[in-house]
Motif scaffolding. Structure first.
Motif, PDB file in Angstrom:
ATOM      1  N   MET A  45      -3.070 -12.471 -11.170  1.00  0.00           N
ATOM      2  CA  MET A  45      -3.711 -11.175 -11.167  1.00  0.00           C
ATOM      3  C   MET A  45      -3.840 -10.672  -9.726  1.00  0.00           C
ATOM      4  N   ALA A  46      -3.675  -9.367  -9.545  1.00  0.00           N
ATOM      5  CA  ALA A  46      -3.730  -8.775  -8.207  1.00  0.00           C
ATOM      6  C   ALA A  46      -5.149  -8.828  -7.644  1.00  0.00           C
ATOM      7  N   GLN A  47      -5.218  -9.000  -6.333  1.00  0.00           N
ATOM      8  CA  GLN A  47      -6.508  -9.016  -5.646  1.00  0.00           C
ATOM      9  C   GLN A  47      -7.203  -7.665  -5.789  1.00  0.00           C
ATOM     10  N   ALA A  48      -6.441  -6.559  -5.728  1.00  0.00           N
ATOM     11  CA  ALA A  48      -6.992  -5.214  -5.875  1.00  0.00           C
ATOM     12  C   ALA A  48      -5.856  -4.241  -6.137  1.00  0.00           C
ATOM     13  N   THR A  49      -6.190  -3.140  -6.791  1.00  0.00           N
ATOM     14  CA  THR A  49      -5.241  -2.053  -6.998  1.00  0.00           C
ATOM     15  C   THR A  49      -5.587  -0.969  -5.985  1.00  0.00           C
ATOM     16  N   ILE A  50      -4.620  -0.654  -5.115  1.00  0.00           N
ATOM     17  CA  ILE A  50      -4.859   0.217  -3.965  1.00  0.00           C
ATOM     18  C   ILE A  50      -4.026   1.493  -4.065  1.00  0.00           C
ATOM     19  N   LEU A  51      -4.713   2.635  -4.055  1.00  0.00           N
ATOM     20  CA  LEU A  51      -4.026   3.917  -3.961  1.00  0.00           C
ATOM     21  C   LEU A  51      -3.611   4.120  -2.516  1.00  0.00           C
ATOM     22  N   LEU A  52      -2.327   4.349  -2.292  1.00  0.00           N
ATOM     23  CA  LEU A  52      -1.795   4.592  -0.948  1.00  0.00           C
ATOM     24  C   LEU A  52      -1.301   6.034  -0.887  1.00  0.00           C
ATOM     25  N   LEU A  53      -2.017   6.881  -0.180  1.00  0.00           N
ATOM     26  CA  LEU A  53      -1.632   8.285  -0.025  1.00  0.00           C
ATOM     27  C   LEU A  53      -1.148   8.490   1.400  1.00  0.00           C
ATOM     28  N   GLU A  54       0.158   8.679   1.556  1.00  0.00           N
ATOM     29  CA  GLU A  54       0.788   8.771   2.885  1.00  0.00           C
ATOM     30  C   GLU A  54       2.059   9.588   2.746  1.00  0.00           C
ATOM     31  N   ASP A  55       2.230  10.611   3.602  1.00  0.00           N
ATOM     32  CA  ASP A  55       3.408  11.475   3.497  1.00  0.00           C
ATOM     33  C   ASP A  55       4.608  10.999   4.300  1.00  0.00           C
ATOM     34  N   GLU A  56       4.423  10.019   5.169  1.00  0.00           N
ATOM     35  CA  GLU A  56       5.548   9.478   5.948  1.00  0.00           C
ATOM     36  C   GLU A  56       6.166   8.310   5.180  1.00  0.00           C
ATOM     37  N   PRO A  57       7.423   8.446   4.711  1.00  0.00           N
ATOM     38  CA  PRO A  57       8.028   7.422   3.850  1.00  0.00           C
ATOM     39  C   PRO A  57       8.022   6.012   4.430  1.00  0.00           C
ATOM     40  N   PHE A  58       8.301   5.870   5.720  1.00  0.00           N
ATOM     41  CA  PHE A  58       8.365   4.523   6.300  1.00  0.00           C
ATOM     42  C   PHE A  58       6.979   3.885   6.387  1.00  0.00           C
ATOM     43  N   ILE A  59       5.980   4.689   6.722  1.00  0.00           N
ATOM     44  CA  ILE A  59       4.611   4.162   6.771  1.00  0.00           C
ATOM     45  C   ILE A  59       4.161   3.782   5.362  1.00  0.00           C
ATOM     46  N   LEU A  60       4.466   4.626   4.388  1.00  0.00           N
ATOM     47  CA  LEU A  60       4.105   4.341   2.998  1.00  0.00           C
ATOM     48  C   LEU A  60       4.751   3.041   2.524  1.00  0.00           C
ATOM     49  N   MET A  61       6.032   2.870   2.835  1.00  0.00           N
ATOM     50  CA  MET A  61       6.741   1.654   2.440  1.00  0.00           C
ATOM     51  C   MET A  61       6.133   0.424   3.121  1.00  0.00           C
ATOM     52  N   ASP A  62       5.786   0.559   4.384  1.00  0.00           N
ATOM     53  CA  ASP A  62       5.174  -0.536   5.132  1.00  0.00           C
ATOM     54  C   ASP A  62       3.812  -0.916   4.540  1.00  0.00           C
ATOM     55  N   LEU A  63       2.999   0.079   4.204  1.00  0.00           N
ATOM     56  CA  LEU A  63       1.703  -0.183   3.574  1.00  0.00           C
ATOM     57  C   LEU A  63       1.880  -0.853   2.215  1.00  0.00           C
ATOM     58  N   GLU A  64       2.868  -0.396   1.475  1.00  0.00           N
ATOM     59  CA  GLU A  64       3.150  -0.967   0.155  1.00  0.00           C
ATOM     60  C   GLU A  64       3.514  -2.453   0.274  1.00  0.00           C
ATOM     61  N   MET A  65       4.380  -2.774   1.224  1.00  0.00           N
ATOM     62  CA  MET A  65       4.777  -4.174   1.418  1.00  0.00           C
ATOM     63  C   MET A  65       3.602  -5.022   1.890  1.00  0.00           C
ATOM     64  N   ALA A  66       2.771  -4.467   2.776  1.00  0.00           N
ATOM     65  CA  ALA A  66       1.603  -5.207   3.270  1.00  0.00           C
ATOM     66  C   ALA A  66       0.631  -5.488   2.121  1.00  0.00           C
ATOM     67  N   ALA A  67       0.444  -4.516   1.244  1.00  0.00           N
ATOM     68  CA  ALA A  67      -0.444  -4.710   0.094  1.00  0.00           C
ATOM     69  C   ALA A  67       0.102  -5.812  -0.813  1.00  0.00           C
ATOM     70  N   GLU A  68       1.401  -5.773  -1.079  1.00  0.00           N
ATOM     71  CA  GLU A  68       2.018  -6.811  -1.925  1.00  0.00           C
ATOM     72  C   GLU A  68       1.897  -8.182  -1.277  1.00  0.00           C
ATOM     73  N   ASP A  69       2.072  -8.243   0.045  1.00  0.00           N
ATOM     74  CA  ASP A  69       1.953  -9.520   0.763  1.00  0.00           C
ATOM     75  C   ASP A  69       0.558 -10.113   0.633  1.00  0.00           C
ATOM     76  N   LEU A  70      -0.449  -9.244   0.458  1.00  0.00           N
ATOM     77  CA  LEU A  70      -1.834  -9.701   0.304  1.00  0.00           C
ATOM     78  C   LEU A  70      -2.232  -9.776  -1.171  1.00  0.00           C
ATOM     79  N   ASN A  71      -1.219  -9.854  -2.037  1.00  0.00           N
ATOM     80  CA  ASN A  71      -1.425 -10.025  -3.471  1.00  0.00           C
ATOM     81  C   ASN A  71      -2.198  -8.870  -4.104  1.00  0.00           C
ATOM     82  N   CYS A  72      -1.935  -7.658  -3.622  1.00  0.00           N
ATOM     83  CA  CYS A  72      -2.547  -6.460  -4.186  1.00  0.00           C
ATOM     84  C   CYS A  72      -1.490  -5.662  -4.939  1.00  0.00           C
ATOM     85  N   GLN A  73      -1.948  -4.788  -5.809  1.00  0.00           N
ATOM     86  CA  GLN A  73      -1.048  -3.890  -6.524  1.00  0.00           C
ATOM     87  C   GLN A  73      -1.106  -2.525  -5.850  1.00  0.00           C
TER      88      GLN A  73
END
Length: 122
Positions: free
Chosen positions: A1-29
């Motif tokens: 089960m995920a540690q937390a479900t995180i809404l990521l609101l970011e208009d820069e695609p690379f920053i959004l992708m980086d945040l998404e990967m960081a969240a997954e690395d910390l076992n978040c959705q």
């Protein structure tokens, strides 16, 4: 089960992708989106229940994260404000409840701070 479900609101695609990967690395959705309308639809929809948010303040085309921040506040969901435009949005930021995390910050740090806010209850 995920540690937390995180809404990521970011208009820069690379920053959004980086945040998404960081969240997954910390076992978040991560629930990524790049604009206010889709973020509000996520919050009001039948999808995953958002537990914490990471909001970019300035979203381009004159949009800010304020409507999403207000909706999160209404739902008692903690969030952080991730922004590089601190001077330009000083008045807006003062009125919002989210913890401010300036850009640039590492995506891992941003997600960890969001999880701290969740643990603290906002």
């Amino acid at each position: 089960m995920a540690q937390a479900t995180i809404l990521l609101l970011e208009d820069e695609p690379f920053i959004l992708m980086d945040l998404e990967m960081a969240a997954e690395d910390l076992n978040c959705q991560p629930v990524p989106t790049s604009n206010v309308n889709s973020a509000l639809q996520i919050l009001k929809g039948s999808g995953p229940i958002i537990e914490v948010g990471v909001l970019d303040v300035s979203l381009g085309n004159g949009q800010t994260c304020e409507p999403v921040a207000r909706e999160l506040e209404r739902r008692n969901i903690p969030y952080i404000l991730h922004s590089g435009n601190l001077d330009r949005h000083n008045e807006l930021l003062r009125d919002l409840a989210g913890k401010l995390v300036p850009k640039p910050s590492s995506s891992d740090l941003v997600i960890k701070i969001a999880l701290e806010q969740l643990a603290l209850g906002g």
